[in-house]
Design a protein around this motif. Structure first.
Motif, PDB file in Angstrom:
ATOM      1  N   UNK A 210       0.959  -1.214  -0.005  1.00 49.24           N
ATOM      2  CA  UNK A 210       0.002   0.070  -0.123  1.00 49.24           C
ATOM      3  C   UNK A 210       0.914   1.120  -0.066  1.00 49.24           C
ATOM      4  N   UNK A 211       0.420   2.382  -0.439  1.00 49.77           N
ATOM      5  CA  UNK A 211       1.375   3.557  -0.625  1.00 49.77           C
ATOM      6  C   UNK A 211       0.965   4.437   0.767  1.00 49.77           C
ATOM      7  N   UNK A 212       2.037   5.228   1.085  1.00 46.26           N
ATOM      8  CA  UNK A 212       2.004   6.052   2.282  1.00 46.26           C
ATOM      9  C   UNK A 212       1.621   7.612   1.791  1.00 46.26           C
ATOM     10  N   UNK A 213       1.617   8.545   2.374  1.00 43.77           N
ATOM     11  CA  UNK A 213       1.092   9.939   2.407  1.00 43.77           C
ATOM     12  C   UNK A 213       2.317  10.471   1.042  1.00 43.77           C
ATOM     13  N   UNK A 214       3.698   9.707   1.170  1.00 41.43           N
ATOM     14  CA  UNK A 214       4.549  10.392   0.144  1.00 41.43           C
ATOM     15  C   UNK A 214       4.694   9.645  -1.127  1.00 41.43           C
ATOM     16  N   UNK A 215       3.447   8.652  -1.022  1.00 40.78           N
ATOM     17  CA  UNK A 215       3.525   7.653  -2.528  1.00 40.78           C
ATOM     18  C   UNK A 215       4.725   6.675  -2.526  1.00 40.78           C
ATOM     19  N   UNK A 216       5.187   6.513  -1.368  1.00 44.47           N
ATOM     20  CA  UNK A 216       6.140   5.139  -1.140  1.00 44.47           C
ATOM     21  C   UNK A 216       5.401   3.870  -0.981  1.00 44.47           C
ATOM     22  N   UNK A 217       5.944   3.018  -1.808  1.00 41.98           N
ATOM     23  CA  UNK A 217       5.184   1.712  -1.553  1.00 41.98           C
ATOM     24  C   UNK A 217       5.573   0.959  -0.556  1.00 41.98           C
ATOM     25  N   UNK A 218       4.508   0.460   0.617  1.00 39.73           N
ATOM     26  CA  UNK A 218       5.050  -0.166   1.744  1.00 39.73           C
ATOM     27  C   UNK A 218       4.503  -1.335   1.542  1.00 39.73           C
ATOM     28  N   UNK A 219       5.605  -2.434   1.686  1.00 35.37           N
ATOM     29  CA  UNK A 219       5.161  -3.867   1.722  1.00 35.37           C
ATOM     30  C   UNK A 219       4.976  -4.570   3.006  1.00 35.37           C
ATOM     31  N   UNK A 220       3.943  -5.252   3.037  1.00 38.18           N
ATOM     32  CA  UNK A 220       3.693  -5.872   4.297  1.00 38.18           C
ATOM     33  C   UNK A 220       3.187  -7.367   4.312  1.00 38.18           C
ATOM     34  N   UNK A 221       2.960  -8.214   5.452  1.00 33.93           N
ATOM     35  CA  UNK A 221       2.644  -9.419   5.494  1.00 33.93           C
ATOM     36  C   UNK A 221       1.395  -9.194   6.296  1.00 33.93           C
ATOM     37  N   UNK A 222      -0.067  -9.788   5.816  1.00 35.17           N
ATOM     38  CA  UNK A 222      -1.258  -9.659   6.524  1.00 35.17           C
ATOM     39  C   UNK A 222      -1.582 -10.896   7.133  1.00 35.17           C
ATOM     40  N   UNK A 223      -1.771 -10.990   8.409  1.00 33.06           N
ATOM     41  CA  UNK A 223      -1.968 -12.439   9.070  1.00 33.06           C
ATOM     42  C   UNK A 223      -3.511 -12.475   9.274  1.00 33.06           C
ATOM     43  N   UNK A 224      -4.166 -13.610   8.891  1.00 38.80           N
ATOM     44  CA  UNK A 224      -5.775 -13.958   9.345  1.00 38.80           C
ATOM     45  C   UNK A 224      -5.460 -15.107  10.244  1.00 38.80           C
ATOM     46  N   UNK A 225      -6.356 -14.670  11.520  1.00 46.48           N
ATOM     47  CA  UNK A 225      -6.637 -15.844  12.500  1.00 46.48           C
ATOM     48  C   UNK A 225      -6.932 -17.237  11.932  1.00 46.48           C
ATOM     49  N   UNK A 226      -6.660 -18.192  12.631  1.00 47.04           N
ATOM     50  CA  UNK A 226      -7.198 -19.469  12.320  1.00 47.04           C
ATOM     51  C   UNK A 226      -8.623 -19.480  12.477  1.00 47.04           C
ATOM     52  N   UNK A 227      -9.108 -20.443  11.471  1.00 47.10           N
ATOM     53  CA  UNK A 227     -10.675 -20.603  11.263  1.00 47.10           C
ATOM     54  C   UNK A 227     -11.377 -18.957  10.944  1.00 47.10           C
ATOM     55  N   UNK A 228     -10.373 -18.433  10.114  1.00 48.69           N
ATOM     56  CA  UNK A 228     -10.971 -17.168   9.655  1.00 48.69           C
ATOM     57  C   UNK A 228     -12.251 -17.314   8.876  1.00 48.69           C
ATOM     58  N   UNK A 229     -12.950 -16.382   9.264  1.00 51.25           N
ATOM     59  CA  UNK A 229     -14.380 -16.387   8.627  1.00 51.25           C
ATOM     60  C   UNK A 229     -14.521 -15.037   7.749  1.00 51.25           C
ATOM     61  N   UNK A 230     -14.477 -15.047   6.500  1.00 53.11           N
ATOM     62  CA  UNK A 230     -14.610 -13.793   5.636  1.00 53.11           C
ATOM     63  C   UNK A 230     -15.842 -13.031   5.715  1.00 53.11           C
TER      64      UNK A 230
ATOM     65  N   UNK B  95      12.297  10.066  10.233  1.00 54.12           N
ATOM     66  CA  UNK B  95      11.250  10.050  11.482  1.00 54.12           C
ATOM     67  C   UNK B  95       9.841  10.501  10.877  1.00 54.12           C
ATOM     68  N   UNK B  96       9.666  11.402  10.255  1.00 54.35           N
ATOM     69  CA  UNK B  96       8.226  11.777   9.843  1.00 54.35           C
ATOM     70  C   UNK B  96       7.749  10.724   8.841  1.00 54.35           C
ATOM     71  N   UNK B  97       8.457  10.060   7.863  1.00 51.35           N
ATOM     72  CA  UNK B  97       8.247   8.764   7.179  1.00 51.35           C
ATOM     73  C   UNK B  97       7.984   7.714   8.025  1.00 51.35           C
ATOM     74  N   UNK B  98       8.652   7.464   9.014  1.00 55.07           N
ATOM     75  CA  UNK B  98       8.517   6.332   9.979  1.00 55.07           C
ATOM     76  C   UNK B  98       7.200   6.179  10.687  1.00 55.07           C
ATOM     77  N   UNK B  99       6.982   7.450  11.083  1.00 54.78           N
ATOM     78  CA  UNK B  99       5.494   7.717  11.621  1.00 54.78           C
ATOM     79  C   UNK B  99       4.548   7.538  10.627  1.00 54.78           C
ATOM     80  N   UNK B 100       4.658   8.190   9.454  1.00 53.58           N
ATOM     81  CA  UNK B 100       3.510   8.353   8.556  1.00 53.58           C
ATOM     82  C   UNK B 100       3.424   6.863   7.985  1.00 53.58           C
ATOM     83  N   UNK B 101       4.359   5.906   8.013  1.00 48.02           N
ATOM     84  CA  UNK B 101       4.061   4.396   7.756  1.00 48.02           C
ATOM     85  C   UNK B 101       2.959   3.820   8.562  1.00 48.02           C
TER      86      UNK B 101
END
Length: 553
Positions: free
Chosen positions: A257-277, A333-339
């Motif tokens: 996803x992008x932050x306010x500075x249009x930097x592409x931030x990459x992450x891992x999204x974790x869903x709980x066991x028995x996740x109900x959509x 620091x500003x970017x780290x907070x923005x993330x």
């Protein structure tokens, strides 16, 4: 002061968890590959101002002049000569500007001479066979090839022979160019489906294709990306593939996803066991330490909190890991907070997240940045820190406040001189937060960090712990607790180790904060022990769980 100290007995008999030191790392796009994608997309769309920025970024990321030229030439086959020529003209301008600044870019190697003397149509068929993994026999007798044999000849002789035969780019890189262009221009789903299949055949992973689409979404548009996602899902389903993995019942998906500075931030999204959509879940953003990446302690905590029933997100800070941001390895620091706010943006728009129940865990340096973020982002409903570091105070005064005012001023003088040198083209100066080799003079604290970041315990190739020397100045100017009282009435939890040399950062923040707040001390634990040691996480994880279950309702 509400100060909770657990007994050793509770540590032993309490919440028992199995700690995985590392989550499995997906093979994702390199920075060079990311720039191939954005260069291709902006060329195809004719967005030359954005293209100019990405051409500079591509060269800085290590693409050679000839590699970028090859990308721009190939694009004419999919987006037309005008787009390709405008891209080449823009690139010429970029090279002239960089040369005027004294930058000598690497031209790289030329294409190897073609020694195959066979008919070009036959050579093109052979290359297509390599891409598809199936032998291409004769000439097609149906479809567009039968209706217009001329274009079939052009495709085989020119696209697959004249262009793909040139070995400046690999087949995988050429397919990235093609998929990026087709996704960006839209309306060509049959061709996109074909080239996504070819991409998988030449070694591009489902995760890489998913990340490619996310980059297009951020830079080109959501509609184009959504159409491409539908095509990719069809392709993967037809092959029985997926872009997610399962660990202890927790599904993990790569996201960006992008932050306010249009930097592409990459992450891992974790869903709980028995996740109900069909349900909405409380969610937690987990920020990593200074110098770390999401595959280390933040990913471990995201995994464990997901096992307890939350949707969690661990991300790489801008300029580090798989996230974008140039130059690389600078601390802003500003970017780290923005993330952190960008991560909340992402979760707030997720269909299975309760936007009114989003919390944050900040670890070490990420803890200080998360406190700053919570002061200005009221969507963060509850905040917990683990072994928090106030990076501003640490850089101004040193660990334990041992740096004098005069020493700080001397460092700022040196930073100014270094900036002057770098502006005129001299090499950048980097410093390492953690040494690569220990000496007999290193402190116990340094040895503790070394044991985590430089050994198999927590070492990760994306975590170099190095950053630019000039980053020290903005870090010195960072004061994360100046309005910490404004976080109230939202709750704060500070978790520290009894033996942590950094404990005074959390104690300072606790004293400045107002209720509801809690300082939770884990007996016997050091600063880094709380990153991953099972015996100490057996205390910290239940505390985190009870805290978020109380406040994320």
């Amino acid at each position: 002061m509400k100060r909770v100290i657990l007994s050793a007995l509770i540590l032993i008999l309490g919440f028992i968890v199995g700690i995985n030191a590392q989550n499995k790392q997906n093979i994702m796009l390199s920075k060079k590959q990311e720039k191939i994608i954005t260069i291709s997309a902006f060329t195809a769309k004719g967005e030359l101002d954005k293209l100019q920025i990405e051409l500079n970024a591509g060269l800085d990321a290590g693409l050679t002049v000839n590699e970028i030229k090859e990308v721009l030439v190939q694009i004419y086959a999919y987006a037309g000569f005008p787009r390709s020529l405008r891209g080449l003209q823009t690139f010429m301008t970029v090279l002239d500007q960089r040369k005027a600044k004294g930058i000598n870019d690497n031209w790289g190697r030329d294409a190897s001479p073609i020694t195959d003397t066979r008919d070009k149509y036959e050579r093109g068929k052979d290359i297509l066979s390599q891409l598809t993994g199936e032998k291409v026999e004769g000439r097609p007798t149906t479809g567009y090839a039968a209706f217009s044999p001329e274009i079939e000849t052009f495709l085989k002789e020119h696209l697959f022979a004249d262009i793909f035969e040139r070995d400046v780019l690999t087949y995988a890189e050429r397919e990235m160019v093609t998929v990026s262009v087709l996704t960006s221009i839209g309306g060509v789903e049959p061709m996109l489906r074909s080239h996504m299949n070819l991409s998988l055949n030449v070694g591009i992973t489902p995760e890489q294709l998913s990340q490619l689409i996310n980059i297009i979404e951020m830079n080109v548009g959501k509609k184009e990306a959504d159409d491409a996602k539908s095509v990719l899902n069809e392709v993967l389903q037809s092959k029985g593939l997926t872009t997610s993995e399962m660990v202890n019942g927790v599904k993990i998906e790569k996201v960006s996803f992008s932050n306010r500075f249009l930097i592409n931030v990459v992450g891992n999204l974790y869903f709980p066991p028995n996740y109900d959509a069909s349900k909405k879940y409380a969610a937690i953003v987990v920020g990593h330490p200074f110098g770390g990446v999401k595959e280390q302690t933040s990913g471990l905590h995201a995994q464990k909190m997901a096992e307890l029933g939350y949707v969690t997100l661990a991300f790489d800070a801008s300029h580090y890991g798989e996230s974008g941001g140039y130059p690389r390895y600078i601390e802003s620091p500003e970017t780290r907070v923005e993330d952190f706010s960008a991560a909340v943006d992402f979760l707030s728009n997720h269909q299975n997240v309760d936007a009114e129940a989003i919390g944050v865990i900040g670890i070490c340096g990420g803890g200080g940045y998360s406190v700053s973020a919570a002061q200005i982002d009221l969507r963060i409903k509850a905040l917990a820190t683990i072994s928090m570091y106030d990076m501003g105070r640490a850089r101004r005064q040193g660990l334990g406040d041992g740096i004098t005012y005069e020493q700080r001023m001397k460092t700022l003088d040196e930073i100014g001189e270094q900036r002057t040198r770098e502006f005129r083209g001299e090499p950048r100066k980097d410093i390492a937060a953690i040494p690569t080799v220990l000496s007999e003079n290193d402190t116990e604290n340094t040895r503790e960090f070394f044991d985590y970041y430089r050994t198999s315990r927590g070492q990760h190739p994306n975590s170099t712990t190095s950053y630019s020397f000039t980053s020290l100045a903005p870090m010195m100017n960072f004061f994360p607790f100046v309005q910490i009282e404004t976080i109230s009435p939202r709750p704060l939890l500070f978790i520290i180790g009894e033996r942590a040399v950094s404990a005074y950062f959390s104690e300072d923040a606790y004293n400045k904060a107002v209720e509801p707040k809690e300082l939770f001390v884990v007996p016997g634990a050091s600063h880094v022990d709380l990153y991953d040691r099972p015996e100490y996480m057996a205390a910290s994880l239940p505390k985190l769980d009870s805290f978020f279950k109380q406040y994320l309702k």
